[in-house]
Design a protein around this motif. Structure first.
Motif, PDB file in Angstrom:
ATOM      1  N   ILE A 186      -2.726  -5.490  -4.802  1.00 30.53           N
ATOM      2  CA  ILE A 186      -2.983  -4.079  -3.603  1.00 30.53           C
ATOM      3  C   ILE A 186      -4.080  -3.132  -4.617  1.00 30.53           C
ATOM      4  O   ILE A 186      -4.495  -2.704  -5.686  1.00 30.53           O
ATOM      5  N   THR A 187      -5.084  -2.307  -3.750  1.00 28.03           N
ATOM      6  CA  THR A 187      -5.582  -0.945  -4.332  1.00 28.03           C
ATOM      7  C   THR A 187      -4.645   0.187  -3.832  1.00 28.03           C
ATOM      8  O   THR A 187      -4.135   0.256  -3.107  1.00 28.03           O
ATOM      9  N   PHE A 188      -4.500   0.705  -4.458  1.00 33.43           N
ATOM     10  CA  PHE A 188      -4.169   2.307  -3.609  1.00 33.43           C
ATOM     11  C   PHE A 188      -5.062   3.217  -4.444  1.00 33.43           C
ATOM     12  O   PHE A 188      -5.741   3.003  -5.520  1.00 33.43           O
ATOM     13  N   ASN A 189      -5.474   4.338  -3.291  1.00 32.64           N
ATOM     14  CA  ASN A 189      -6.109   5.393  -3.679  1.00 32.64           C
ATOM     15  C   ASN A 189      -5.571   6.144  -4.265  1.00 32.64           C
ATOM     16  O   ASN A 189      -4.345   7.317  -3.883  1.00 32.64           O
ATOM     17  N   PHE A 190      -5.722   7.313  -5.036  1.00 28.57           N
ATOM     18  CA  PHE A 190      -5.175   8.573  -5.527  1.00 28.57           C
ATOM     19  C   PHE A 190      -6.372   9.431  -5.672  1.00 28.57           C
ATOM     20  O   PHE A 190      -7.494   9.461  -6.841  1.00 28.57           O
ATOM     21  N   ILE A 191      -6.253  10.766  -5.366  1.00 29.00           N
ATOM     22  CA  ILE A 191      -6.638  12.342  -5.417  1.00 29.00           C
ATOM     23  C   ILE A 191      -6.926  13.368  -6.460  1.00 29.00           C
ATOM     24  O   ILE A 191      -5.628  13.508  -5.645  1.00 29.00           O
ATOM     25  N   LEU A 192      -7.043  12.980  -7.617  1.00 22.90           N
ATOM     26  CA  LEU A 192      -6.821  14.304  -8.405  1.00 22.90           C
ATOM     27  C   LEU A 192      -7.619  15.362  -8.260  1.00 22.90           C
ATOM     28  O   LEU A 192      -8.861  15.295  -7.972  1.00 22.90           O
TER      29      LEU A 192
ATOM     30  N   ARG B 132       3.266   4.103  -1.056  1.00 22.59           N
ATOM     31  CA  ARG B 132       3.658   2.753  -0.011  1.00 22.59           C
ATOM     32  C   ARG B 132       2.781   2.020   0.242  1.00 22.59           C
ATOM     33  O   ARG B 132       2.814   1.698   2.059  1.00 22.59           O
ATOM     34  N   ARG B 133       2.440   0.513   0.266  1.00 25.25           N
ATOM     35  CA  ARG B 133       1.990   0.052   1.342  1.00 25.25           C
ATOM     36  C   ARG B 133       2.606  -1.822   0.463  1.00 25.25           C
ATOM     37  O   ARG B 133       2.513  -1.908  -0.264  1.00 25.25           O
ATOM     38  N   SER B 134       1.787  -2.862   1.795  1.00 32.86           N
ATOM     39  CA  SER B 134       1.921  -4.124   1.348  1.00 32.86           C
ATOM     40  C   SER B 134       0.972  -4.654   0.735  1.00 32.86           C
ATOM     41  O   SER B 134      -0.255  -4.154   0.412  1.00 32.86           O
TER      42      SER B 134
ATOM     43  N   SER C 218      -0.198  -9.537   2.245  1.00 31.75           N
ATOM     44  CA  SER C 218       1.344  -9.246   2.818  1.00 31.75           C
ATOM     45  C   SER C 218       2.590 -10.024   1.691  1.00 31.75           C
ATOM     46  O   SER C 218       3.644 -10.412   2.422  1.00 31.75           O
ATOM     47  N   LEU C 219       2.298 -10.328   1.023  1.00 35.17           N
ATOM     48  CA  LEU C 219       3.539 -11.027   0.078  1.00 35.17           C
ATOM     49  C   LEU C 219       4.397  -9.599  -0.719  1.00 35.17           C
ATOM     50  O   LEU C 219       5.835 -10.481  -0.700  1.00 35.17           O
ATOM     51  N   TYR C 220       4.421  -9.001  -0.540  1.00 40.01           N
ATOM     52  CA  TYR C 220       4.808  -7.400  -1.502  1.00 40.01           C
ATOM     53  C   TYR C 220       4.905  -6.746  -1.142  1.00 40.01           C
ATOM     54  O   TYR C 220       4.297  -6.028  -0.147  1.00 40.01           O
TER      55      TYR C 220
END
Ligand code: CU
Length: 147
Positions: A141-147, A41-43, A47-49
């Motif tokens: 936006i770029t999210f990071n996810f580690i599987l 959960r991030r801007s 920072s528009l959304y």
């Protein structure tokens, strides 16, 4: 004499140090950065959304097609009901993209959307890149996810 030798030793050491740091920062580095932001959960970048994503089934399994939900609010925290959302991503350490072409398939209401067609075919660090085209403008936006 002592100074001269020390300086020469330092000069010789520089190319080695440079190549070592270039490797560790390189495309094929096996080390996941310690300070990687894993928040889901991030801007957005401008920072528009604010975007919140979550796998529908929290136990994401390797090689299994699955869905995510996405929550979208504007700067003031109001749910965004309508937006075009483009999804891409990949593994920054391997230089490849997502193995599938996930897409928003449903609007769930109250600023929530369903993303279907997600699949991770390798273990490791994945980036999930979103481009949001909504009433406040276009932002990413770029999210990071580690599987
Ligand atoms: Cu990979």
């Amino acid at each position: 004499m002592q100074t001269h030798l020390t300086r020469r030793g330092l000069l010789l050491g520089i190319p080695f140090a440079l190549s070592a740091s270039a490797l560790s920062a390189g495309l094929f580095s096996q080390t996941i950065p310690d300070d990687l932001d894993l928040a889901l959960r991030r801007s957005t970048d401008a920072s528009l959304y604010t975007v919140e994503i979550a796998p529908v089934d929290p136990s994401v399994r390797l090689g299994k097609m699955h869905a995510w939900t996405l929550g979208l609010t504007d700067k003031r925290g109001r749910p965004v009901e309508s937006a075009r959302i483009a999804i891409s991503g990949g593994m920054p350490q391997h230089g490849h993209g997502l193995p599938t072409a996930p897409a928003v398939t449903q609007t769930l209401g109250e600023g929530r959307f369903l993303i279907e067609g997600m699949k991770f075919n390798m273990r490791g660090w994945w980036e999930i890149d979103l481009t949001i085209d909504g009433p406040s403008g276009t932002d990413a936006i770029t999210f990071n996810f580690i599987l």
